[in-house]
Design a protein around this motif. Structure first.
Motif, PDB file in Angstrom:
ATOM      1  N   ARG A 162       0.288  -1.216  -0.510  1.00 12.66           N
ATOM      2  CA  ARG A 162       0.344  -0.065  -0.249  1.00 12.66           C
ATOM      3  C   ARG A 162       0.786   1.121   0.117  1.00 12.66           C
ATOM      4  N   GLY A 163       2.270   1.039   0.265  1.00 13.79           N
ATOM      5  CA  GLY A 163       2.323   1.938   0.172  1.00 13.79           C
ATOM      6  C   GLY A 163       3.869   2.684  -1.277  1.00 13.79           C
ATOM      7  N   TYR A 164       3.934   1.910  -2.567  1.00 11.19           N
ATOM      8  CA  TYR A 164       4.658   2.447  -3.311  1.00 11.19           C
ATOM      9  C   TYR A 164       4.070   1.720  -4.668  1.00 11.19           C
ATOM     10  N   VAL A 165       4.428   1.852  -5.885  1.00 14.21           N
ATOM     11  CA  VAL A 165       3.939   0.809  -7.282  1.00 14.21           C
ATOM     12  C   VAL A 165       5.206   1.129  -7.850  1.00 14.21           C
ATOM     13  N   GLU A 166       4.920   0.152  -8.558  1.00 10.76           N
ATOM     14  CA  GLU A 166       5.906  -0.364  -9.582  1.00 10.76           C
ATOM     15  C   GLU A 166       5.708  -0.439 -10.947  1.00 10.76           C
ATOM     16  N   VAL A 167       6.316  -0.108 -12.113  1.00 12.17           N
ATOM     17  CA  VAL A 167       5.798   0.056 -12.878  1.00 12.17           C
ATOM     18  C   VAL A 167       6.519   0.569 -14.355  1.00 12.17           C
ATOM     19  N   LYS A 168       6.576  -0.066 -15.262  1.00  8.72           N
ATOM     20  CA  LYS A 168       7.875  -0.096 -16.703  1.00  8.72           C
ATOM     21  C   LYS A 168       6.935   0.167 -18.015  1.00  8.72           C
ATOM     22  N   LEU A 169       7.260   1.190 -18.522  1.00  5.43           N
ATOM     23  CA  LEU A 169       7.225   1.472 -19.970  1.00  5.43           C
ATOM     24  C   LEU A 169       7.303   0.946 -21.232  1.00  5.43           C
ATOM     25  N   ILE A 170       6.891  -0.285 -21.849  1.00  9.14           N
ATOM     26  CA  ILE A 170       6.901  -1.128 -22.715  1.00  9.14           C
ATOM     27  C   ILE A 170       7.178  -0.459 -23.777  1.00  9.14           C
ATOM     28  N   ASN A 171       8.100  -0.888 -24.859  1.00 11.25           N
ATOM     29  CA  ASN A 171       8.497  -0.735 -25.995  1.00 11.25           C
ATOM     30  C   ASN A 171       9.027   0.642 -26.545  1.00 11.25           C
ATOM     31  N   VAL A 172       9.966   1.480 -25.167  1.00  2.00           N
ATOM     32  CA  VAL A 172       9.985   2.532 -25.374  1.00  2.00           C
ATOM     33  C   VAL A 172      10.879   2.867 -26.284  1.00  2.00           C
ATOM     34  N   VAL A 173      10.489   3.903 -28.314  1.00  2.00           N
ATOM     35  CA  VAL A 173      11.511   4.002 -28.911  1.00  2.00           C
ATOM     36  C   VAL A 173      12.096   5.587 -29.172  1.00  2.00           C
ATOM     37  N   ASP A 174      12.178   5.833 -30.195  1.00  2.00           N
ATOM     38  CA  ASP A 174      12.818   7.771 -30.702  1.00  2.00           C
ATOM     39  C   ASP A 174      13.599   7.106 -31.741  1.00  2.00           C
ATOM     40  N   GLU A 175      12.708   7.821 -32.424  1.00  3.14           N
ATOM     41  CA  GLU A 175      13.568   7.343 -34.330  1.00  3.14           C
ATOM     42  C   GLU A 175      14.672   8.573 -34.455  1.00  3.14           C
ATOM     43  N   GLU A 176      14.606   9.329 -34.076  1.00  2.34           N
ATOM     44  CA  GLU A 176      15.728   9.904 -34.725  1.00  2.34           C
ATOM     45  C   GLU A 176      17.057  10.432 -33.261  1.00  2.34           C
ATOM     46  N   THR A 177      16.837   9.808 -31.707  1.00  4.34           N
ATOM     47  CA  THR A 177      18.439  10.023 -30.724  1.00  4.34           C
ATOM     48  C   THR A 177      17.434   8.864 -30.082  1.00  4.34           C
ATOM     49  N   PRO A 178      18.900   8.189 -29.974  1.00  2.42           N
ATOM     50  CA  PRO A 178      19.009   6.361 -28.999  1.00  2.42           C
ATOM     51  C   PRO A 178      18.023   7.394 -27.417  1.00  2.42           C
ATOM     52  N   ILE A 179      17.781   6.170 -26.862  1.00  5.54           N
ATOM     53  CA  ILE A 179      17.317   6.670 -25.837  1.00  5.54           C
ATOM     54  C   ILE A 179      18.259   6.903 -24.231  1.00  5.54           C
ATOM     55  N   ASP A 180      19.103   8.000 -23.211  1.00  3.86           N
ATOM     56  CA  ASP A 180      19.783   8.144 -22.496  1.00  3.86           C
ATOM     57  C   ASP A 180      19.531   7.466 -21.613  1.00  3.86           C
TER      58      ASP A 180
END
Length: 507
Positions: free
Chosen positions: A473-491
Motif C-alpha cells: 500500500r506504500g508504493y507502486v512499481e511501473v514499466k514503460l513497454i517498447n520505448v522508442v525514438d526514431e531520431e535520437t537514441p534513448i539516454d
C-alpha cells in the motif's frame, strides 16, 4: 757677292749637341734648322732647303722654298734612328741650304754637319701596387700607396734620377708633388716607390713617375692607370620569387614553401666595382655547402632542388670583389611542406533539439610537423554544400573547442532534421585537411506502447508481468513497454526501465 755661311740644327742661339763631329738629334719625325748667308749687293730673295744623305741630298726632303726665313721646323718626315755603324740600316743625314739673290744668282750649297738620329725618349710603365711589376686596380689599404716602374730610356740624354707624384687624375700632383722621398732605384731603368698617406674610399689615385735626364730641364714622364681604394665587401640580397604553382610564406626568418623540387629564392650581388668571383652553395646550416657544393650557376641549385620535407636548407653566397673583399652570406632557412595539418580526436555533439540546442566540437590537438598552422575554421549549414548557419568562423590557434547555441536556427529551419559541421585546418603554404560532422536535429519526444504495473511484495524486484492488483500500500512499481525514438537514441543514464512511486495514505 753671295755667300752661304752656316747651316745648323737648332735655333741660331742654341748650341748643337755634337759627338765625334756628328750632331745628335732625337726627334725622328721633325727637325728644327737655322741658316745664314750674305749678299751685299742685291740681297737674298729666297732660301731652298733639302734633307737627305751625303749620297742623296734630297732623299728625305727635296729642295723646298722657305722664302727669306732663316729658321724653320720641318715636320711630316721620318728620320731613321741610327743603330750601329756596322749595319746597312744606319744612316747619317745632312741638311743642304742654297740661297738666291735679287739677280737670281744661286750661292754655293751650305751643308750641315752629319746628323745622327737617336731614338726618342721612351716613357716607362708604372704599375700600381706593391707587387713588383704587377699592376693592381684596387687596394684595401687606406694608409699607404705604392708602385713600381721600369722601361724608361733616353738615348740622347742619360737618366740620372727619378721623381714621383700622386694625383687624383692622370699626371696629377694634387696628393703628392714631385719628390724622390720613398723612391728606390733598383737600377737606372726601374725602381719602386711607397709612402704613407690617407686614402679615401672609392677614390682613384694615379702615380706619376718622371725620369730626370742629363739634358737641361728634360724629363721623361709616365703615369699609371690608377688604383682605387675599395674596402667595402660586396652586398648580397636574397629575395623570394614565387611562381603560380608555389606558395611561399615567411615568418621568423624562415621561408616555408609548398614544393620540394625548387627553391623560391633569387640572389643578387652588388658592388661599387667589379666582382672577381661569385659562387652559390646549398647547405644544412648557414655558410655550409654540404648539400650541394658551390657552383657559379644559382639556377642549377634553385630550379632542380630535391628538398626533404620539414628539413631546413640555406642558400649561401660566396663573393669576392677585385679588391679582395670577401662576402659569405646565407639566406633565410627554407623548409618545404608537402603535407596538410592533422586534427587529433575531433568530436562534435551528435544530437540537438530545442531543449538541448548547444553544439560543441572539441579536439586534443592539431599536428603540423613541417610548417606552421595558419588557421582553423568552422562552418555550419542546413545542407552539406550551404553554410547558411555559420560561414568560416576562425578559431584561435590556442583554442581546442568550439561551442555555439543553435536554438534560433532550429526554430528558423523547422523542416531541418540534420545540420552539417565542416572543420578545416590550414597551414601557411596552403595545404589543408577538411573534417565533416553530421548533427541530428531531434524534433520529437520518445514514444512507448504502454505502461505496465509490476508491483511485487519485495520492493525493487518487480515481476515481469502486468499486475491487476497489488498488496503493498506504500508504493507502486511501473514499466514503460517498447520505448522508442526514431531520431535520437534513448539516454539510458536518464531513463530507468522500472519506476517506483511511494504512496502516502491520508486517513
Amino acid at each position: 757677292m753671295l755667300f752661304m755661311f752656316k747651316v745648323k740644327v737648332g735655333l741660331p742661339t742654341e748650341d748643337e749637341e755634337v759627338d765625334q763631329g756628328q750632331v745628335l738629334h732625337n726627334d725622328p719625325y721633325g727637325i728644327r734648322l737655322s741658316w745664314s748667308s750674305r749678299d751685299s749687293e742685291s740681297g737674298i730673295s729666297k732660301y731652298e732647303v733639302a734633307i737627305g744623305t751625303n749620297d742623296n741630298k734630297e732623299k728625305i726632303l727635296p729642295f723646298t722654298d722657305y722664302g727669306t726665313d732663316t729658321t724653320a721646323y720641318i715636320s711630316n718626315i721620318f728620320l731613321e734612328p741610327y743603330t750601329n755603324a756596322s749595319t746597312n740600316a744606319s744612316t747619317l743625314y745632312v741638311v743642304t741650304v742654297k740661297a738666291s739673290n735679287g739677280a737670281e744668282l744661286v750661292s754655293d750649297m751650305g751643308v750641315s754637319k752629319e746628323i745622327k738620329v737617336q731614338r726618342a725618349n721612351i716613357p716607362g710603365v708604372v704599375f700600381d701596387g706593391r707587387s713588383l711589376f704587377e699592376d693592381e686596380s684596387f687596394t684595401t689599404d687606406h694608409t699607404s700607396i705604392a708602385a713600381s716602374f721600369y722601361g724608361f730610356e733616353s738615348e740622347s740624354c742619360d737618366i740620372i734620377n727619378y721623381d714621383w707624384a700622386i694625383g687624383t687624375t692622370e699626371f696629377g700632383t694634387d696628393i703628392l708633388t714631385y719628390t724622390n722621398y720613398g723612391l728606390v732605384m733598383l737600377n737606372d731603368t726601374h725602381g719602386q716607390c711607397q709612402i704613407h698617406t690617407e686614402l679615401f674610399e672609392d677614390v682613384t689615385y694615379y702615380i706619376t713617375v718622371r725620369a730626370v735626364t742629363g739634358c737641361h730641364e728634360e724629363y721623361i714622364v709616365s703615369s699609371s692607370d690608377g688604383i682605387t681604394l675599395d674596402r667595402v665587401a660586396p652586398k648580397a640580397i636574397f629575395r623570394v620569387e614565387t611562381s603560380n604553382d608555389t606558395i611561399v610564406y615567411i615568418q621568423d626568418n624562415v621561408i616555408y614553401q609548398s614544393v620540394t623540387d625548387s627553391i623560391a629564392i633569387v640572389g643578387n650581388i652588388s658592388d661599387n666595382h667589379e666582382i672577381q668571383s661569385l659562387e652559390w652553395g646549398l647547405g644544412s646550416l648557414p655558410s655550409l655547402a654540404d648539400i650541394r657544393q658551390f657552383t657559379h650557376d644559382l639556377t642549377s641549385l634553385t630550379s632542380v632542388a630535391s628538398l626533404v620535407p620539414g628539413d631546413s636548407v640555406f642558400v649561401t653566397l660566396n663573393a669576392v670583389d677585385k679588391a679582395g673583399n670577401h662576402k659569405l652570406e646565407s639566406s633565410f632557412a627554407v623548409i618545404a611542406d608537402t603535407t596538410a595539418p592533422e586534427m587529433i580526436d575531433l568530436e562534435c555533439t551528435q544530437f540537438i533539439s530545442v531543449r538541448k540546442s548547444i553544439i560543441t566540437c572539441s579536439w586534443s590537438t592539431i599536428v603540423e610537423n613541417e610548417s606552421i598552422l595558419k588557421a582553423t575554421t568552422i562552418s555550419m549549414g542546413s545542407t552539406q554544400a550551404d553554410f547558411d548557419i555559420l560561414d568560416s568562423f576562425v578559431v584561435h590557434r590556442n583554442t581546442y573547442s568550439f561551442t555555439r547555441d543553435l536554438y534560433n536556427h532550429i526554430s528558423q529551419f523547422r523542416n531541418t532534421t540534420f545540420m552539417f559541421i565542416t572543420v578545416t585546418v590550414w597551414n601557411v603554404v596552403g595545404h589543408k585537411t577538411i573534417y565533416g560532422r553530421e548533427v541530428i536535429v531531434d524534433r520529437t519526444a520518445p514514444l512507448a506502447d504502454r505502461l505496465d504495473v509490476l508491483t511485487s511484495t519485495s520492493q525493487g524486484t518487480p515481476v515481469e508481468r502486468n499486475q491487476k492488483c497489488q498488496l503493498p500500500r506504500g508504493y507502486v512499481e511501473v514499466k514503460l513497454i517498447n520505448v522508442v525514438d526514431e531520431e535520437t537514441p534513448i539516454d539510458v543514464n536518464r531513463y530507468a526501465l522500472y519506476f517506483t512511486f511511494s504512496c502516502v495514505l491520508i486517513a
